[in-house]
Write a protein that holds these residues in place. Sequence first.
Motif, mmCIF file in Angstrom:
data_model
loop_
_atom_site.group_PDB
_atom_site.id
_atom_site.type_symbol
_atom_site.label_atom_id
_atom_site.label_comp_id
_atom_site.label_asym_id
_atom_site.label_seq_id
_atom_site.Cartn_x
_atom_site.Cartn_y
_atom_site.Cartn_z
ATOM 1 N N MET A 210 0.833 -1.199 0.000
ATOM 2 C CA MET A 210 0.000 0.000 0.000
ATOM 3 C C MET A 210 0.869 1.250 0.000
ATOM 4 N N ARG A 211 0.359 2.297 -0.600
ATOM 5 C CA ARG A 211 1.010 3.602 -0.573
ATOM 6 C C ARG A 211 0.292 4.442 0.489
ATOM 7 N N ILE A 212 1.037 4.866 1.515
ATOM 8 C CA ILE A 212 0.445 5.507 2.684
ATOM 9 C C ILE A 212 1.082 6.870 2.901
ATOM 10 N N LEU A 213 0.242 7.885 3.101
ATOM 11 C CA LEU A 213 0.715 9.230 3.409
ATOM 12 C C LEU A 213 0.223 9.610 4.800
ATOM 13 N N MET A 214 1.154 9.829 5.716
ATOM 14 C CA MET A 214 0.819 10.298 7.062
ATOM 15 C C MET A 214 0.751 11.821 7.073
ATOM 16 N N LEU A 215 -0.199 12.363 7.807
ATOM 17 C CA LEU A 215 -0.302 13.808 8.020
ATOM 18 C C LEU A 215 -0.158 14.086 9.500
ATOM 19 N N ALA A 216 0.850 14.884 9.855
ATOM 20 C CA ALA A 216 1.084 15.217 11.263
ATOM 21 C C ALA A 216 1.692 16.606 11.332
ATOM 22 N N GLN A 217 1.173 17.448 12.212
ATOM 23 C CA GLN A 217 1.658 18.822 12.246
ATOM 24 C C GLN A 217 3.097 18.913 12.765
ATOM 25 N N SER A 218 3.553 17.904 13.513
ATOM 26 C CA SER A 218 4.940 17.874 13.997
ATOM 27 C C SER A 218 5.502 16.472 13.813
ATOM 28 N N TYR A 219 6.821 16.417 13.683
ATOM 29 C CA TYR A 219 7.512 15.147 13.466
ATOM 30 C C TYR A 219 8.906 15.276 14.070
ATOM 31 N N PRO A 220 9.470 14.194 14.621
ATOM 32 C CA PRO A 220 10.824 14.283 15.180
ATOM 33 C C PRO A 220 11.797 14.922 14.183
ATOM 34 N N ASN B 213 7.190 6.107 14.751
ATOM 35 C CA ASN B 213 7.259 4.659 14.974
ATOM 36 C C ASN B 213 6.331 3.902 14.023
ATOM 37 N N LEU B 214 5.111 4.420 13.845
ATOM 38 C CA LEU B 214 4.158 3.764 12.956
ATOM 39 C C LEU B 214 4.646 3.793 11.512
ATOM 40 N N SER B 215 5.160 4.940 11.077
ATOM 41 C CA SER B 215 5.634 5.072 9.696
ATOM 42 C C SER B 215 6.787 4.122 9.416
ATOM 43 N N ILE B 216 7.755 4.067 10.331
ATOM 44 C CA ILE B 216 8.916 3.195 10.136
ATOM 45 C C ILE B 216 8.507 1.725 10.173
ATOM 46 N N GLU B 217 7.597 1.393 11.079
ATOM 47 C CA GLU B 217 7.130 0.002 11.180
ATOM 48 C C GLU B 217 6.405 -0.423 9.907
ATOM 49 N N GLY C 247 6.963 -3.460 4.266
ATOM 50 C CA GLY C 247 6.849 -3.460 2.815
ATOM 51 C C GLY C 247 5.939 -2.406 2.229
ATOM 52 N N HIS C 248 5.366 -1.537 3.049
ATOM 53 C CA HIS C 248 4.511 -0.479 2.535
ATOM 54 C C HIS C 248 5.353 0.712 2.072
ATOM 55 N N ASP C 249 4.783 1.492 1.175
ATOM 56 C CA ASP C 249 5.441 2.704 0.665
ATOM 57 C C ASP C 249 4.909 3.878 1.487
ATOM 58 N N VAL C 250 5.742 4.441 2.354
ATOM 59 C CA VAL C 250 5.256 5.388 3.363
ATOM 60 C C VAL C 250 5.927 6.749 3.222
ATOM 61 N N VAL D 33 11.339 6.112 5.262
ATOM 62 C CA VAL D 33 10.129 6.939 5.208
ATOM 63 C C VAL D 33 10.490 8.306 4.632
ATOM 64 N N ARG D 34 9.788 8.718 3.590
ATOM 65 C CA ARG D 34 10.031 10.037 2.979
ATOM 66 C C ARG D 34 9.275 11.099 3.777
ATOM 67 N N VAL D 35 9.995 12.114 4.245
ATOM 68 C CA VAL D 35 9.407 13.143 5.102
ATOM 69 C C VAL D 35 9.417 14.479 4.364
ATOM 70 N N TYR D 36 8.225 15.021 4.123
ATOM 71 C CA TYR D 36 8.070 16.326 3.480
ATOM 72 C C TYR D 36 7.670 17.338 4.549
#
Length: 405
Positions: A1-11, A23-27, A32-35, A54-57
């Motif tokens: 699956m191709r998954i895009l996380m939305l979060a106002q802050s990130y480490p 943690n969720l994105s890396i897991e 095998g997901h595209d995150v 994990v690609r972080v924009y």
Amino acid sequence: MRILMLAQSYPPLVGGEERHVRNLSIELASRGHDVAVATIWHEGLPAYECDRGVRVYRLRAMMQRVSGLFKEKERRHSPPFPDPEALGALRRIIIRERPDIVHAHNWLVHSFTPLKAWSRARLVVTLHDCSLVCVQQQFLYHGTLCSGPGVAKCLACSAEIYGIAKGVPVTLANWTWGKVEQQAVDMFLPVSNAVAEANQLARREVPYQVIPNFIPDDVSVPLASDAPYLAQLPEGNYLLFVGNVGRDKGVEVLFQAYTAMGSQVPLVLIGQPEIGFVADLPPNVRLLQSWPHHAVMGAWRRCSIALMPSICLDACPTVTMEAMAMGRPVVASRIGGLPDIVIDGETGFLITPGDYWALQEAIQRLLSDHVLRARMGAVAKQRVVQFQAKTVVPRIEEIYREVLQ
């Protein structure tokens, strides 16, 4: 699956929600997901990076340019309505990433909902707090747990906290765009039963499943670099609190209980004092700030008892799980998501929020009985498996498959 996380802050920004998203994105990427993650840009951080697959924009937002809106100058929040600049940036990211699933974690979702139909992605929202009904998100009213939202009540409360010029329009926007969010979301994931109830998900007849926060399977692995931090801890037994040092987390109540005990066992607090919180440390209390997460785990490993005396709706604190993973009994308030994690009389004790006398009695009971401490710590370590990545992440993957069908 191709998954895009939305979060106002990130480490590297520090916080339980930020750590959860990472943690969720890396897991998911390791499975095998595209995150990818879309988050708000903060000064000094790169606009794009790859974090363990994990690609972080980091995107610019119009509201972040108005610095006077934020109490914390180093942390920018999304508004409860679409931010035009963030919306445009998200559109470009979606064109590039082509997600099947957009998984949002806070108000940044409002800059995606106008794009949902166009994107053809399914929308999942984890509710880490009460932001669907409460602009201050903690579900407090005049310092105590709120009985529920009301028009006059919420407008007065937000004006009292943020001022009329900010509080009233933010509240109205949250109500308006909250309704849009409810119609757009394919599945809500409240992190505890208390969060589901406070956000009135059953009454609103929206699809939801309670999915708790989790900790990595290898969270207990020690690091040699922890030594300088651990050297600051007391020798022998000590009590440990980890989190924001402020009234909402029950620190005032904890100080009352500790003073009443007259104990020679040191009390250690690891965390940052909340803005505006001023409290004199009682004798034998240490406040340690700016500790890295792996060093905090070492502190849990050495302590005798973990303390979680919150008086706010603590949604699903991972620090509780981390203490249990280290085999520590927990004394916690019977509030928010804590009763979902701590089993009273088995993995620790649950006490009435704000009751310093019950808190000190529970602490004294554990301090005076090392056999009981060891037994509860062992049961806690067994129970925490339910809150590890190997248990929780497959449940999230199954929800992704359900909404795609």
